[in-house]
Design an enzyme around this catalytic site. Structure first.
Site, PDB file in Angstrom:
ATOM      1  N   HIS A 172       0.866  -1.192   0.000  1.00 38.29           N
ATOM      2  CA  HIS A 172       0.000   0.000   0.000  1.00 38.29           C
ATOM      3  C   HIS A 172       0.899   1.236   0.000  1.00 38.29           C
ATOM      4  O   HIS A 172       1.961   1.235   0.626  1.00 38.29           O
ATOM      5  CB  HIS A 172      -0.897  -0.021   1.240  1.00 38.29           C
ATOM      6  CG  HIS A 172      -1.947   1.039   1.210  1.00 38.29           C
ATOM      7  ND1 HIS A 172      -1.674   2.353   1.499  1.00 38.29           N
ATOM      8  CD2 HIS A 172      -3.262   0.981   0.887  1.00 38.29           C
ATOM      9  CE1 HIS A 172      -2.792   3.063   1.363  1.00 38.29           C
ATOM     10  NE2 HIS A 172      -3.770   2.257   0.987  1.00 38.29           N
ATOM     11  N   GLU A 202      -3.864   2.413  -6.996  1.00 41.84           N
ATOM     12  CA  GLU A 202      -4.302   3.471  -6.091  1.00 41.84           C
ATOM     13  C   GLU A 202      -3.451   4.718  -6.312  1.00 41.84           C
ATOM     14  O   GLU A 202      -2.366   4.848  -5.741  1.00 41.84           O
ATOM     15  CB  GLU A 202      -4.168   3.011  -4.633  1.00 41.84           C
ATOM     16  CG  GLU A 202      -5.045   1.841  -4.278  1.00 41.84           C
ATOM     17  CD  GLU A 202      -5.383   1.833  -2.788  1.00 41.84           C
ATOM     18  OE1 GLU A 202      -6.573   1.817  -2.476  1.00 41.84           O
ATOM     19  OE2 GLU A 202      -4.454   1.876  -1.969  1.00 41.84           O
TER      20      GLU A 202
HETATM   21  P1  PGA Z   1      -9.731   5.839   0.812  1.00 42.39           P
HETATM   22  O1  PGA Z   1      -8.522   4.800   1.020  1.00 42.39           O
HETATM   23  O2  PGA Z   1     -10.901   5.043   0.309  1.00 42.39           O
HETATM   24  O3  PGA Z   1      -9.975   6.382   2.189  1.00 42.39           O
HETATM   25  O4  PGA Z   1      -9.282   6.864  -0.148  1.00 42.39           O
HETATM   26  C1  PGA Z   1      -8.261   3.814   0.059  1.00 42.39           C
HETATM   27  C2  PGA Z   1      -6.982   3.104   0.389  1.00 42.39           C
HETATM   28  O5  PGA Z   1      -6.021   3.753   0.798  1.00 42.39           O
HETATM   29  O6  PGA Z   1      -6.894   1.867   0.252  1.00 42.39           O
END
Ligand code: PGA
Length: 227
Positions: free
Chosen positions: A104, A153
């Site tokens: 992540h 992401e």
């Molecule tokens: P968020 O986080 O939905 O709060 O933007 C997503 C993530 O970091 O996996």
């Protein structure tokens, strides 16, 4: 059509009473939620709940026997068992979870996880039969062939309320080297029940990684219903 994965990433949120409250509310709401129930029965959706380590056993026990719902960890050690104080290994996690988020962007930036660590983590996950949800920030991050799912992401979309529009995600997807068509491609970053359907309707995005909107069982299930 590929099954959709709706993944709750609680991050370092929730104290014990919050977890209990979430689980109680999740079970009650899920029982009444015919749309989500039907999606699960038809094997069209799986919900993966990723709590912090101290809650893995509790969440796993509370969700045992609920069809279409499983548990994941938010990271694992890049080491095997041994003298690594504070680490939690793939082997340990495998007793409580079936998936693990790897790489992540918060782990890459705050905890300096480098590609060599991530490669080891993906290997260890595979070795202990954990499905790895490999997060990438963009084309600069490597995609390992053993990864079970790839979650794109964009950093600027995480926790900002600025979700990347679905069409843009689909365009970006084309630029990722090593993305195997047979593995699920997930999007994450400020997804809400209002925007989730736009991603899942593209046919190119097979799941969503949800931070903020997963902290309440109600909004998490509302997102699942759009699968
Ligand atoms: P968020 O986080 O939905 O709060 O933007 C997503 C993530 O970091 O996996």
């Amino acid at each position: 059509m590929m099954k959709k994965y709706i993944i709750a990433n609680w991050k370092a949120n929730k104290i014990p009473s919050d977890v209990q409250e979430w689980l109680t509310s999740f079970r009650t709401l899920l029982e009444q939620h015919t749309v989500v129930q039907n999606l699960i029965t038809q094997d069209k959706v799986e919900l993966i709940i990723c709590p912090s380590f101290p809650y893995l056993a509790q969440v796993s026990q509370a969700l045992t026997g609920i069809q279409g719902v499983s548990v994941g960890a938010q990271t694992i050690s890049s080491f095997e068992r041994g003298s690594y104080t504070g680490e939690v290994t793939a082997e340990q996690v495998a007793g409580f979870a079936t998936s693990v988020i790897i790489g992540h962007s918060e782990r890459r930036s705050h905890f300096h996880e480098a590609e060599e660590d991530l490669e080891k983590k993906v290997e260890l996950a595979t070795q202990y039969s954990l499905r790895s949800i490999l997060c990438i920030r963009g084309a600069e991050d490597r995609i390992y062939s053993h990864a079970t799912m790839v979650a794109y992401e964009p950093v600027e979309a995480i926790g900002s309320g600025q979700n990347m529009p679905a069409e843009e995600v689909v365009e970006k997807k084309k630029t990722f080297q090593g993305l195997n068509e047979s593995i699920p491609f997930i999007y994450g970053g400020s997804v809400t029940p209002e925007s989730s359907g736009t991603y899942l309707a593209t046919g190119e995005i097979h799941g969503l990684l949800i931070g903020s909107a997963s902290l309440k069982a109600e909004s998490f299930l509302a997102i699942a219903a759009t699968a």
